[in-house]
Design an enzyme around this catalytic site. Sequence first.
Site, short mmCIF file in Angstrom:
data_model
loop_
_atom_site.label_atom_id
_atom_site.label_comp_id
_atom_site.label_asym_id
_atom_site.label_seq_id
_atom_site.Cartn_x
_atom_site.Cartn_y
_atom_site.Cartn_z
N GLN A 148 2.93 -5.37 1.16
CA GLN A 148 3.74 -5.12 2.37
C GLN A 148 2.88 -5.36 3.61
O GLN A 148 1.77 -4.83 3.70
CB GLN A 148 4.29 -3.69 2.37
CG GLN A 148 5.43 -3.55 3.38
CD GLN A 148 5.87 -2.12 3.65
OE1 GLN A 148 5.02 -1.23 3.78
NE2 GLN A 148 7.16 -1.90 3.76
N TYR A 150 8.19 0.26 13.42
CA TYR A 150 6.96 -0.47 13.75
C TYR A 150 7.28 -1.76 14.52
O TYR A 150 8.43 -2.01 14.85
CB TYR A 150 6.15 -0.71 12.47
CG TYR A 150 5.72 0.61 11.86
CD1 TYR A 150 4.85 1.46 12.57
CD2 TYR A 150 6.21 1.04 10.63
CE1 TYR A 150 4.48 2.69 12.05
CE2 TYR A 150 5.84 2.28 10.11
CZ TYR A 150 4.98 3.09 10.82
OH TYR A 150 4.62 4.32 10.32
N ARG A 179 12.07 -5.69 4.85
CA ARG A 179 12.54 -4.30 4.91
C ARG A 179 13.00 -3.96 6.32
O ARG A 179 12.34 -4.32 7.30
CB ARG A 179 11.39 -3.36 4.50
CG ARG A 179 11.85 -1.93 4.30
CD ARG A 179 10.76 -1.01 3.74
NE ARG A 179 11.36 -0.06 2.83
CZ ARG A 179 10.95 1.18 2.63
NH1 ARG A 179 9.89 1.65 3.26
NH2 ARG A 179 11.56 1.98 1.79
N GLY A 211 10.08 6.35 -4.29
CA GLY A 211 8.83 6.57 -3.58
C GLY A 211 8.15 7.82 -4.10
O GLY A 211 7.42 7.79 -5.10
N ARG A 212 8.44 8.94 -3.44
CA ARG A 212 7.78 10.20 -3.82
C ARG A 212 7.91 10.48 -5.31
O ARG A 212 6.99 11.02 -5.93
CB ARG A 212 8.38 11.34 -2.99
CG ARG A 212 7.91 11.29 -1.54
CD ARG A 212 8.74 12.17 -0.65
NE ARG A 212 10.10 11.67 -0.50
CZ ARG A 212 11.02 12.20 0.29
NH1 ARG A 212 10.72 13.27 0.99
NH2 ARG A 212 12.23 11.67 0.39
C1 LIG Z 1 3.33 9.06 1.31
C2 LIG Z 1 4.33 8.09 1.89
C3 LIG Z 1 3.87 6.94 2.52
C4 LIG Z 1 4.80 5.99 2.98
N1 LIG Z 1 4.32 4.80 3.50
C5 LIG Z 1 5.18 3.78 3.72
C6 LIG Z 1 4.70 2.46 3.97
O1 LIG Z 1 3.50 2.17 3.92
N2 LIG Z 1 5.63 1.51 4.22
C7 LIG Z 1 6.97 1.76 4.23
O2 LIG Z 1 7.77 0.85 4.46
N3 LIG Z 1 7.45 3.00 3.96
C8 LIG Z 1 6.58 3.99 3.66
N4 LIG Z 1 7.06 5.22 3.29
C9 LIG Z 1 8.53 5.41 3.11
C10 LIG Z 1 8.91 5.16 1.64
O3 LIG Z 1 8.74 3.80 1.28
C11 LIG Z 1 10.37 5.56 1.33
O4 LIG Z 1 11.23 4.77 2.11
C12 LIG Z 1 10.65 7.04 1.63
O5 LIG Z 1 9.63 7.86 1.11
C13 LIG Z 1 11.99 7.48 1.01
O6 LIG Z 1 11.96 7.26 -0.38
P1 LIG Z 1 11.69 8.47 -1.44
O7 LIG Z 1 12.64 9.57 -1.11
O8 LIG Z 1 11.97 7.83 -2.80
O9 LIG Z 1 10.26 8.89 -1.29
C14 LIG Z 1 6.17 6.21 2.86
C15 LIG Z 1 6.62 7.39 2.26
C16 LIG Z 1 5.73 8.31 1.75
C17 LIG Z 1 6.25 9.52 1.04
#
Ligand SMILES: Cc1cc2nc3c(=O)[nH]c(=O)nc-3n(C[C@H](O)[C@H](O)[C@H](O)COP(=O)(O)O)c2cc1C
Length: 379
Positions: free
Chosen positions: A104, A175, A227, A319-320
Site C-alpha cells: 500500500q 491522506y 482504496r 483488519g483487527r
Molecule cells: C492498527 C491499525 C492500523 C491501520 N493502518 C492502516 C493503513 O496503514 N492503511 C489503511 O488504509 N488503513 C489502515 N487501517 C484501517 C484498516 O485497514 C481497516 O480499514 C479498519 O481497521 C477497519 O477494519 P477492521 O474493523 O477489520 O479492523 C488501520 C487499522 C488498524 C486497526
Amino acid sequence: MNPKYSSILENVPLPNGVSLKNRIVMAPMTHFSSNGDGTVSDAELAYYARRSGGAGMVLTAVTYVTPNGKGFSGQFSAMDDSFIPGLTRLAHTIKEQGAKAVLQIFHGGRLCPPQEVGGDVVAPSAVASERPGSPLPRELTEAEIEGIIDDFAEAARRAIVAGFDGVEIHGANGYLIQQFVSPHSNRREDRFGGDAHKRLTFPLEIIDRVKNTVSKYAKSPFIVGYRFSPEEPETPGLTMEETFILVDALKEKGLDYLHVSLNEFWSKPRRGADDSKSRMEWILERVGGQVPVIGVGSIHTPDEALAAISIGLPLLALGRELIIEPDWVEKLESGNEEHIAVNLTKQDQERLVIPDPLWGAIVNTPGWFPVVESLSAGE
Ligand SMILES: Cc1cc2nc3c(=O)[nH]c(=O)nc-3n(C[C@H](O)[C@H](O)[C@H](O)COP(=O)(O)O)c2cc1C
C-alpha cells in the site's frame, strides 16, 4: 470445512488474470514497527509471517513514497531504491506463506506529524484538518504535485522490482490523495482543483502513471487497486454523491479492485444518498460488477463475513480480526470455526507475534481492540 461457509473460501479472479485463493484479504494496517531509517524490520517480518498463511491477499501497512509524505513514526519507506532490499524481504515473507503480497503506497499530506517531515507539512491548499491539534499545511506548487505523481509511479516500480504482486494506491482515510478529492482540503484554482470532477485530476493521474509503470516494468500480471473513503464528516466534505463521481471515474481505469474503507461495514450514508441502504450496498450498485470490490469494517466472525459477502461483495478485508486471530482462514478451512478468537488479553503479545509499538497502541488505546481479562472456552 462446514459447507455453510464454502462461499467465503471461493477463488476470486481479478481482471488482470491473477486468481486469489479465497475472498479474505488482510486489511492494510500500520504497525509503527519499521526501523528508524524507514527500512523493514525483523519484527514486522515476523508479524507478517504469522498472519499471511490464510488470506488470499495481504495488503501491507502503508508505505510513504516521498520524504514529506511520512505519516507515522516507525513507518517504512519506498521513496528510493535503497529501500528495495527490505521491500524484497517483505514481499517474499508474505508470498512464502501463500498469499498475494500487495504494497500500500501513500503520502500523508496535511496529516503528517510535523516532526516526521522536518516541519514541512504540505497539502493541496493551506487548510488545516479539523482533527484536534492539526498543523496549518503549506500549499503544494504545481511542480511539487507533478513530482509526487512521479514518486507514486516510482514506488510502484520498486514494488515490482521487490517482487510484490501488486500495489494499492491509498486514496482513503483523509491522506493526501483524498485531500485532493475533498472540497474541504482542496481549494485550488489550477488544473488540480475545482468541481468534483476536476478534483479527481491528482488521483487519476497517479493511477495512469502507476499503470504505465506496470506496463513498462512488470513481467507478469501485477495488481493495481485503489482504496477510498466514501464520506467525510466536515462541511464542506465528501458526500456519497461525490463518491459516486469518483467511482464512475475509477471504473474506467482498468483497476483490479476498488477498496472501500469503512470502520463499520453496514454504516449508512450521512449525505448524498438516502439511508435505505448501507454505503457498501450503494457503492456495489454503482460499480455494477465492473470491478471487484473489497469491503471492510468490524467483521469478526465467519457468520458476519458470510452476511457481508451475501450482498454480492467479491472480497472482504479483515483488519483487527487478523491481528487477534492469525489463523482465521485456516480454522474455517479445517472446520474449527468455533475456535476463532474475537478477543485478546494483555498476555497475548508473544503468542500473536505483535511488535512492541503496535502492541503498545493496542493496549493503550481504549476501545480500539477488544481487550478482555481472559479468553473464554473456545477463544
Ligand atoms: C492498527 C491499525 C492500523 C491501520 N493502518 C492502516 C493503513 O496503514 N492503511 C489503511 O488504509 N488503513 C489502515 N487501517 C484501517 C484498516 O485497514 C481497516 O480499514 C479498519 O481497521 C477497519 O477494519 P477492521 O474493523 O477489520 O479492523 C488501520 C487499522 C488498524 C486497526
